[in-house]
Design an enzyme around this catalytic site. Sequence first.
Site, PDB file in Angstrom:
ATOM      1  N   ASN A  12      29.078  -9.054  13.350  1.00 35.91           N
ATOM      2  CA  ASN A  12      29.037  -7.860  14.197  1.00 35.91           C
ATOM      3  C   ASN A  12      30.472  -7.431  14.534  1.00 35.91           C
ATOM      4  O   ASN A  12      31.244  -8.219  15.082  1.00 35.91           O
ATOM      5  CB  ASN A  12      28.247  -8.205  15.476  1.00 35.91           C
ATOM      6  CG  ASN A  12      28.103  -7.023  16.409  1.00 35.91           C
ATOM      7  OD1 ASN A  12      29.064  -6.296  16.650  1.00 35.91           O
ATOM      8  ND2 ASN A  12      26.929  -6.824  16.947  1.00 35.91           N
ATOM      9  N   ASP A  14      31.385  -4.749  16.418  1.00 33.08           N
ATOM     10  CA  ASP A  14      31.453  -3.837  17.574  1.00 33.08           C
ATOM     11  C   ASP A  14      32.758  -3.974  18.350  1.00 33.08           C
ATOM     12  O   ASP A  14      33.344  -2.981  18.801  1.00 33.08           O
ATOM     13  CB  ASP A  14      30.320  -4.143  18.565  1.00 33.08           C
ATOM     14  CG  ASP A  14      28.951  -3.766  18.051  1.00 33.08           C
ATOM     15  OD1 ASP A  14      28.859  -3.120  16.995  1.00 33.08           O
ATOM     16  OD2 ASP A  14      27.969  -4.150  18.723  1.00 33.08           O
ATOM     17  N   HIS A  15      33.185  -5.222  18.558  1.00 32.04           N
ATOM     18  CA  HIS A  15      34.282  -5.396  19.515  1.00 32.04           C
ATOM     19  C   HIS A  15      35.662  -5.202  18.904  1.00 32.04           C
ATOM     20  O   HIS A  15      36.653  -5.159  19.640  1.00 32.04           O
ATOM     21  CB  HIS A  15      34.095  -6.698  20.286  1.00 32.04           C
ATOM     22  CG  HIS A  15      32.827  -6.625  21.080  1.00 32.04           C
ATOM     23  ND1 HIS A  15      32.658  -5.707  22.103  1.00 32.04           N
ATOM     24  CD2 HIS A  15      31.633  -7.258  20.944  1.00 32.04           C
ATOM     25  CE1 HIS A  15      31.424  -5.806  22.584  1.00 32.04           C
ATOM     26  NE2 HIS A  15      30.787  -6.732  21.893  1.00 32.04           N
ATOM     27  N   HIS A  48      26.445  -1.785  16.341  1.00 29.81           N
ATOM     28  CA  HIS A  48      25.518  -1.199  17.314  1.00 29.81           C
ATOM     29  C   HIS A  48      26.057   0.155  17.753  1.00 29.81           C
ATOM     30  O   HIS A  48      27.102   0.235  18.393  1.00 29.81           O
ATOM     31  CB  HIS A  48      25.419  -2.161  18.511  1.00 29.81           C
ATOM     32  CG  HIS A  48      24.449  -1.747  19.573  1.00 29.81           C
ATOM     33  ND1 HIS A  48      24.198  -2.540  20.675  1.00 29.81           N
ATOM     34  CD2 HIS A  48      23.674  -0.651  19.731  1.00 29.81           C
ATOM     35  CE1 HIS A  48      23.305  -1.951  21.446  1.00 29.81           C
ATOM     36  NE2 HIS A  48      22.978  -0.789  20.904  1.00 29.81           N
ATOM     37  N   ARG A  50      25.788   2.621  20.226  1.00 29.46           N
ATOM     38  CA  ARG A  50      25.178   2.781  21.554  1.00 29.46           C
ATOM     39  C   ARG A  50      25.131   4.250  21.937  1.00 29.46           C
ATOM     40  O   ARG A  50      25.944   5.048  21.483  1.00 29.46           O
ATOM     41  CB  ARG A  50      25.983   2.005  22.601  1.00 29.46           C
ATOM     42  CG  ARG A  50      25.953   0.496  22.405  1.00 29.46           C
ATOM     43  CD  ARG A  50      26.633  -0.200  23.561  1.00 29.46           C
ATOM     44  NE  ARG A  50      25.813  -0.160  24.746  1.00 29.46           N
ATOM     45  CZ  ARG A  50      25.108  -1.194  25.213  1.00 29.46           C
ATOM     46  NH1 ARG A  50      25.155  -2.353  24.623  1.00 29.46           N
ATOM     47  NH2 ARG A  50      24.371  -1.058  26.283  1.00 29.46           N
ATOM     48  N   ARG A  54      30.341   3.508  23.337  1.00 30.26           N
ATOM     49  CA  ARG A  54      31.454   2.769  23.961  1.00 30.26           C
ATOM     50  C   ARG A  54      32.268   1.967  22.951  1.00 30.26           C
ATOM     51  O   ARG A  54      33.412   1.658  23.210  1.00 30.26           O
ATOM     52  CB  ARG A  54      30.951   1.869  25.089  1.00 30.26           C
ATOM     53  CG  ARG A  54      30.229   0.646  24.614  1.00 30.26           C
ATOM     54  CD  ARG A  54      29.863  -0.268  25.751  1.00 30.26           C
ATOM     55  NE  ARG A  54      28.914   0.373  26.645  1.00 30.26           N
ATOM     56  CZ  ARG A  54      28.076  -0.292  27.441  1.00 30.26           C
ATOM     57  NH1 ARG A  54      28.114  -1.599  27.451  1.00 30.26           N
ATOM     58  NH2 ARG A  54      27.234   0.324  28.216  1.00 30.26           N
ATOM     59  N   GLU A  75      22.229  -1.562  14.517  1.00 30.73           N
ATOM     60  CA  GLU A  75      21.535  -1.832  15.787  1.00 30.73           C
ATOM     61  C   GLU A  75      21.488  -0.550  16.602  1.00 30.73           C
ATOM     62  O   GLU A  75      22.501   0.153  16.725  1.00 30.73           O
ATOM     63  CB  GLU A  75      22.304  -2.863  16.610  1.00 30.73           C
ATOM     64  CG  GLU A  75      22.161  -4.268  16.124  1.00 30.73           C
ATOM     65  CD  GLU A  75      22.941  -5.222  17.027  1.00 30.73           C
ATOM     66  OE1 GLU A  75      23.390  -4.806  18.108  1.00 30.73           O
ATOM     67  OE2 GLU A  75      23.120  -6.360  16.622  1.00 30.73           O
ATOM     68  N   THR A 106      23.833  -6.187  25.445  1.00 34.04           N
ATOM     69  CA  THR A 106      22.372  -6.099  25.386  1.00 34.04           C
ATOM     70  C   THR A 106      21.784  -7.296  26.129  1.00 34.04           C
ATOM     71  O   THR A 106      21.798  -8.411  25.621  1.00 34.04           O
ATOM     72  CB  THR A 106      21.911  -6.078  23.910  1.00 34.04           C
ATOM     73  OG1 THR A 106      22.696  -5.117  23.214  1.00 34.04           O
ATOM     74  CG2 THR A 106      20.462  -5.708  23.801  1.00 34.04           C
ATOM     75  N   GLU A 156      14.426 -10.529  15.661  1.00 30.40           N
ATOM     76  CA  GLU A 156      15.670 -11.230  15.959  1.00 30.40           C
ATOM     77  C   GLU A 156      15.505 -11.835  17.350  1.00 30.40           C
ATOM     78  O   GLU A 156      15.265 -11.115  18.327  1.00 30.40           O
ATOM     79  CB  GLU A 156      16.877 -10.282  15.917  1.00 30.40           C
ATOM     80  CG  GLU A 156      18.160 -11.047  16.215  1.00 30.40           C
ATOM     81  CD  GLU A 156      19.421 -10.341  15.758  1.00 30.40           C
ATOM     82  OE1 GLU A 156      19.376  -9.616  14.752  1.00 30.40           O
ATOM     83  OE2 GLU A 156      20.450 -10.532  16.421  1.00 30.40           O
ATOM     84  N   HIS A 199      23.149 -13.411  19.624  1.00 30.40           N
ATOM     85  CA  HIS A 199      23.702 -13.053  20.926  1.00 30.40           C
ATOM     86  C   HIS A 199      24.319 -14.272  21.602  1.00 30.40           C
ATOM     87  O   HIS A 199      23.636 -15.221  21.933  1.00 30.40           O
ATOM     88  CB  HIS A 199      22.693 -12.411  21.889  1.00 30.40           C
ATOM     89  CG  HIS A 199      23.392 -11.582  22.920  1.00 30.40           C
ATOM     90  ND1 HIS A 199      23.611 -10.228  22.769  1.00 30.40           N
ATOM     91  CD2 HIS A 199      23.997 -11.919  24.075  1.00 30.40           C
ATOM     92  CE1 HIS A 199      24.288  -9.776  23.793  1.00 30.40           C
ATOM     93  NE2 HIS A 199      24.548 -10.789  24.602  1.00 30.40           N
ATOM     94  N   TYR A 222      30.913 -11.281  19.133  1.00 23.74           N
ATOM     95  CA  TYR A 222      31.907 -11.365  20.202  1.00 23.74           C
ATOM     96  C   TYR A 222      32.788 -12.617  20.115  1.00 23.74           C
ATOM     97  O   TYR A 222      34.019 -12.533  20.193  1.00 23.74           O
ATOM     98  CB  TYR A 222      31.186 -11.304  21.555  1.00 23.74           C
ATOM     99  CG  TYR A 222      32.105 -11.159  22.725  1.00 23.74           C
ATOM    100  CD1 TYR A 222      32.668  -9.932  23.030  1.00 23.74           C
ATOM    101  CD2 TYR A 222      32.430 -12.249  23.522  1.00 23.74           C
ATOM    102  CE1 TYR A 222      33.533  -9.783  24.108  1.00 23.74           C
ATOM    103  CE2 TYR A 222      33.289 -12.120  24.594  1.00 23.74           C
ATOM    104  CZ  TYR A 222      33.830 -10.884  24.879  1.00 23.74           C
ATOM    105  OH  TYR A 222      34.684 -10.749  25.942  1.00 23.74           O
TER     106      TYR A 222
END
Length: 257
Positions: A12, A14-15, A48, A50, A54, A75, A106, A156, A199, A222
């Site tokens: 992932n 995202d960050h 993801h 969102r 963000r 996602e 999430t 998931e 997660h 993350y």
Amino acid sequence: MSTASPLRLGVNVDHVATLRNARGGALPDPVRAALLAIEAGADGITAHLREDRRHIRDADMARLKAEISKPLNFEMAATDEMLAIALATRPHAVCLVPERREELTTEGGLDVVGQHKALAPAIARLSDGGIRVSLFIAADPAQIEMVARLRAPVIEIHTGAWCDAVADGDRAKAESEWQRITAGAALARAAGLEVHAGHGLDYATAEKIAALGEIAELNIGYYMIGEALFVGLAETVRAMRAAMDRGRGKIAGNGRA
Ligand code: PXP
């Protein structure tokens, strides 16, 4: 010899986008991170989009789809806006997640039981569009059974509560969350579902959950993005030192006797 099927790793990104957005420019680029992750052995990339954008933005999702050579797992919340974007993007997979603007991440699984009437048409539209649908849920029997009834092929399992309990040193809670995950994974497989999990996973929790043969894929972000800072920082400092030294060396007469 082990008979367990391979366990896929979805990275992932995202960050990476969170960091980019903190400065408002183009760097660091989540697509570059995705390409590097694939080169290093990721089986797919998860991102993801969102509602509040963000971290990942629409253009990131389009570039990920265009530029990566492995499956893209998109996602999203099951909103009309996101359905339209997903159907236009045509990722390999969509993972439907709950989303509240004010949450930091999430925070819980989807309430598939309570929202099955709204989720059914979203699952059908995505499936008809050739997209594999998964639902991000807590490992609760009622939720799992409803996913099977809705004919989504994948769940998931939300591992956040378990990972938090492990991190907090709350052994009783960690054990009960672990039991919930193992029972849920077995129930889902028995119902014919493919089982993913994610997660909050770190090296230790990923190693432990990787021993559950029912699980086909882990989605992790993350922790790895944070860890990558430490693994990569020394090399980056050395490269910056070298760049500065090269520049300083260009001053006429510098370094000469
Ligand atoms: N799976 C799902 C469905 C998620 O929503 C997230 C967080 O975006 C993850 C996996 C990855 O979680 P983490 O970034 O904590 O590893």
